[in-house]
Structure formats: structure tokens, C-alpha cells
Design a protein around this motif. Structure first.
Motif, mmCIF file in Angstrom:
data_model
loop_
_atom_site.group_PDB
_atom_site.id
_atom_site.type_symbol
_atom_site.label_atom_id
_atom_site.label_comp_id
_atom_site.label_asym_id
_atom_site.label_seq_id
_atom_site.Cartn_x
_atom_site.Cartn_y
_atom_site.Cartn_z
ATOM 1 N N PRO A 1 0.850 -1.194 0.000
ATOM 2 C CA PRO A 1 0.000 0.000 0.000
ATOM 3 C C PRO A 1 0.888 1.248 0.000
ATOM 4 O O PRO A 1 2.074 1.157 0.318
ATOM 5 N N ALA A 2 0.333 2.434 -0.351
ATOM 6 C CA ALA A 2 -1.061 2.670 -0.671
ATOM 7 C C ALA A 2 -1.313 2.380 -2.151
ATOM 8 O O ALA A 2 -0.419 2.521 -2.985
ATOM 9 N N ILE A 3 -2.552 1.992 -2.440
ATOM 10 C CA ILE A 3 -2.949 1.677 -3.808
ATOM 11 C C ILE A 3 -4.439 2.010 -3.927
ATOM 12 O O ILE A 3 -5.107 2.288 -2.934
ATOM 13 N N ASP A 4 -4.960 1.962 -5.124
ATOM 14 C CA ASP A 4 -6.300 2.493 -5.397
ATOM 15 C C ASP A 4 -7.436 1.723 -4.732
ATOM 16 O O ASP A 4 -8.457 2.304 -4.363
ATOM 17 N N ILE A 5 -7.284 0.428 -4.610
ATOM 18 C CA ILE A 5 -8.335 -0.447 -4.093
ATOM 19 C C ILE A 5 -7.687 -1.497 -3.194
ATOM 20 O O ILE A 5 -6.461 -1.660 -3.221
#
Length: 374
Positions: free
Chosen positions: A301-305
Motif C-alpha cells: 500500500p497505498a494503492i487504489d483499491i
């Protein structure tokens, strides 16, 4: 009997030497990506080529210039994976293009996502040393491109600014916005540091400057993540006008994000990300950015989903996934669940609205849901 025993031992030895993982990979797969010529298509093609050579898997890539065109085959079961940009976040939230009665938030999952740097990039003579200095300056936005514009809104928030604090100049195309500083039609914009127009800016009389997003500025990062909670601190050493050996402090978002559905088998996703890891040396030199697909960078992370459970299983197995990563994933999943639940009631109660009224009302409701979770 001795002959049969020897043959059996030999067969067992051959089986042990064979790459068993190759038997786990499907014979064919379909992926979607950005158009031919894009970074996303080039990177998907390099990975597909490695899968074909290592496992014999034939991958068909369906390119599309729109986020909806990349998503529909995945949601309709006609594609296995999609190499997405920030539309992965937007559809997970039911935002912008997906704030319509036909769309709304969807439960998609990430497998991995290559980090890409972005910050506020200014003309060197614009007097914008820090993000805070952008107050009152001309900031280039792109018409109908929330993926670019919302990142810029988040970066401005890092400096305590909103869109009301700057002069937003909207250009009809991405290319026009990126070249506007060289033409002195804007003072700054937000984009990746290797966009071709930035090299022209760096060589122009105006010069170029990267407003730093200092990783130690906790208040700034809190403000940025309130707008767009999919970025993290990043140091970039490849950028237009950046001297060799220097780095620029930016934010990292993910592009492309390898995305699949929540219903996708955990075993299938586990096998996919394992293959992505095992073939890394085969595709890492495919483009200048592909070395960033190492799972130490693309599997965090961080990532969109939220990450898919099958991906997490493999990341845990190889010692990359941490308790902090799991806490992030749980929080991201809780936010998505809350938005999906809110959408179910909102959409049924407001079906008589026009599409424009519906989208505006839903975006307000979405903000309320998110605020209630902070």
C-alpha cells in the motif's frame, strides 16, 4: 520389477525437476490496458511476453482509450485482469465518471501496482518554491480528466490550498496543459516528471522546478490523503531537468494497477502474482520504469483499491506483507464496503433524478460517508 522401479524413480526425478508452477498457469488469458503506445500497454505486453515464454500462457491484450472501455470486459467476465490507472480508485468509490445510476462503487481488488511519481511542477521563474507558494498562481488542469485533476487538487491540499486559492486554467487536452507553462499560459501543473513537454520546459528560458512533498510533513500528508488516499511519499531520480545524482521529493501513485474482481479465485490470483514475481528478471528491462514492478514496491500500500486475498497470501508467504499493510487494507476495505452499502440505498431512493442531479447528490453523499469514517 527393478526396471519398473528405476523408471518410476526416473519419472519422479523428472517431475521434481519440472517447473510445476507452469502447470498451474492457464493456457490463455485476456487483459485490458490503455491504448497501444501507452506505458500501460507496453508494460502489460512485456509481462505477457514473459508469461508466454516461461509458462506457455497466451495472453490477448485488449487496449482501450477510456477507463470504462478497460473496465467493462473485466466486469462482464470477458477479461481476467485489467491494467488500470486512477479509474480503479474512481470505480471503487463510485466517483466522477462512475457517479451515475449505471455504475456506482464496485468491489474490485488489486493484485499489484507499479509506483509512479507526481508533484506540483512549476516554471522556474513562477516563484513557486513550495506548494504553499502556488496561492494565486495559474495552475493548468485538463478538461474532462479527473484522473489528473484530482491528483493536483490533493497536492495543492498538501500546501493547505484549495482550488479557490489558485487560478485554475483548463486546457482542452493533456498535451496542451503540459506545454502551457513553456508558452507562459500557466505557472504550474501536476503530472509525472518524465512527460515529454517538461523536457521542453526545462530547456526553455522559464526553466523548471519541482515543489517538494516532504515526507516528514505529517500535516501536509494528512491533508493530501483526505483528498486522495492512494498516494505515499516517493523520491524520484529520473525527471526532466533534474541533474544526475539529484532526487525530487514527490508523491507516488500507482500506474498501471493490475486489477481483478473480488470474486476471482484466491488460488488463481495467488498463481498470477507468483508468476509476476518469478518472471520479473525477464521483463524488468522492458521499459525504463519496469524495474518498479518488484513486489517490494508494487505489492505494498497505498494503492487504489484493496489487495486481493490471493495476492496477500503470496505477499505474506515471501515476507513482504506486514501488519501495517494489513491494517491499511482493512481500512480501505471498510471504506469501500461503506460506500457500496450507501450506494444501494441512495440509488434506489433517487432513481427519478436526472443523471446530472444524481451524480451531484451522490458525490455529496459519498463525502458524508467518508467524513463519518475519519
Amino acid at each position: 520389477m527393478n526396471v519398473r522401479m528405476k523408471l518410476g524413480v526416473a519419472a519422479a526425478a523428472l517431475m521434481a525437476a519440472a517447473p510445476l508452477h507452469a502447470q498451474e498457469m492457464p493456457d490463455t488469458m485476456v487483459w485490458t490496458s490503455y491504448d497501444v503506445g501507452s506505458a500501460g500497454y507496453a508494460e502489460a505486453s512485456a509481462i505477457a511476453d514473459a508469461f508466454g515464454k516461461e509458462y506457455g500462457t497466451r495472453v490477448r491484450i485488449q487496449p482501450s482509450g477510456s477507463g470504462i472501455g478497460r473496465l467493462q470486459p473485466l466486469l462482464q467476465g470477458r477479461a481476467d485482469y485489467a491494467f488500470l490507472a486512477t479509474e480503479a480508485f474512481f470505480i471503487g468509490e463510485g466517483a466522477y465518471d462512475f457517479a451515475t445510476p449505471d455504475w456506482g462503487p464496485h468491489q474490485l481488488r488489486a493484485v499489484a501496482g507499479r509506483p509512479a511519481g507526481i508533484t506540483l511542477i512549476a516554471a522556474g521563474d513562477a516563484g513557486i518554491d513550495t506548494v504553499e507558494d502556488a496561492a494565486g498562481k495559474r495552475i493548468a488542469f485538463v478538461a474532462g480528466n479527473p484522473s489528473v485533476n484530482v491528483k493536483c487538487e490533493a497536492i495543492l491540499a498538501f500546501g493547505g490550498l484549495t482550488l479557490d486559492d489558485v487560478e485554475v486554467i483548463t486546457f482542452p487536452t493533456y498535451s496542451a496543459a503540459m506545454s502551457s507553462m513553456t508558452r507562459n499560459e500557466a505557472d504550474a501543473t501536476c503530472t509525472t516528471p518524465t512527460t515529454s513537454q517538461l523536457y521542453e520546459l526545462a530547456e526553455s528560458p522559464r526553466g523548471i522546478h519541482y515543489a517538494p512533498l516532504e515526507p516528514g510533513n505529517d500535516a501536509g500528508w494528512d491533508q493530501l490523503l483526505e483528498v486522495l488516499p492512494i498516494m505515499s511519499p516517493s523520491e524520484e531520480d529520473v525527471a526532466a531537468g533534474l541533474a544526475e545524482g539529484e532526487t525530487a521529493k514527490m508523491a507516488a501513485y500507482r500506474y498501471p494497477v493490475i486489477t481483478t474482481t473480488a470474486e476471482k479465485s484466491a488460488d488463481e490470483v495467488y498463481t498470477f502474482i507468483k508468476a509476476l514475481d518469478e518472471t520479473f528478471d525477464m521483463y524488468k528491462d522492458g521499459t525504463a520504469a519496469m524495474s518498479r514492478w518488484t513486489l517490494e514496491r508494487s505489492g505494498k500500500p497505498a494503492i487504489d483499491i484493496p489487495f486481493h486475498e490471493g495476492a496477500i497470501r503470496y505477499l505474506e508467504e515471501i515476507g513482504i506483507w506486514t501488519e501495517e499493510d494489513q491494517a491499511w487494507n482493512d481500512q480501505r476495505q471498510a471504506r469501500m464496503d461503506a460506500l457500496v452499502e450507501a450506494w444501494d440505498s441512495f440509488s434506489s431512493e433517487n432513481s427519478d433524478m436526472s443523471d446530472e442531479e444524481f451524480a451531484e447528490a451522490w458525490m455529496e453523499r459519498r463525502s458524508e460517508v467518508i467524513s463519518s469514517m475519519n
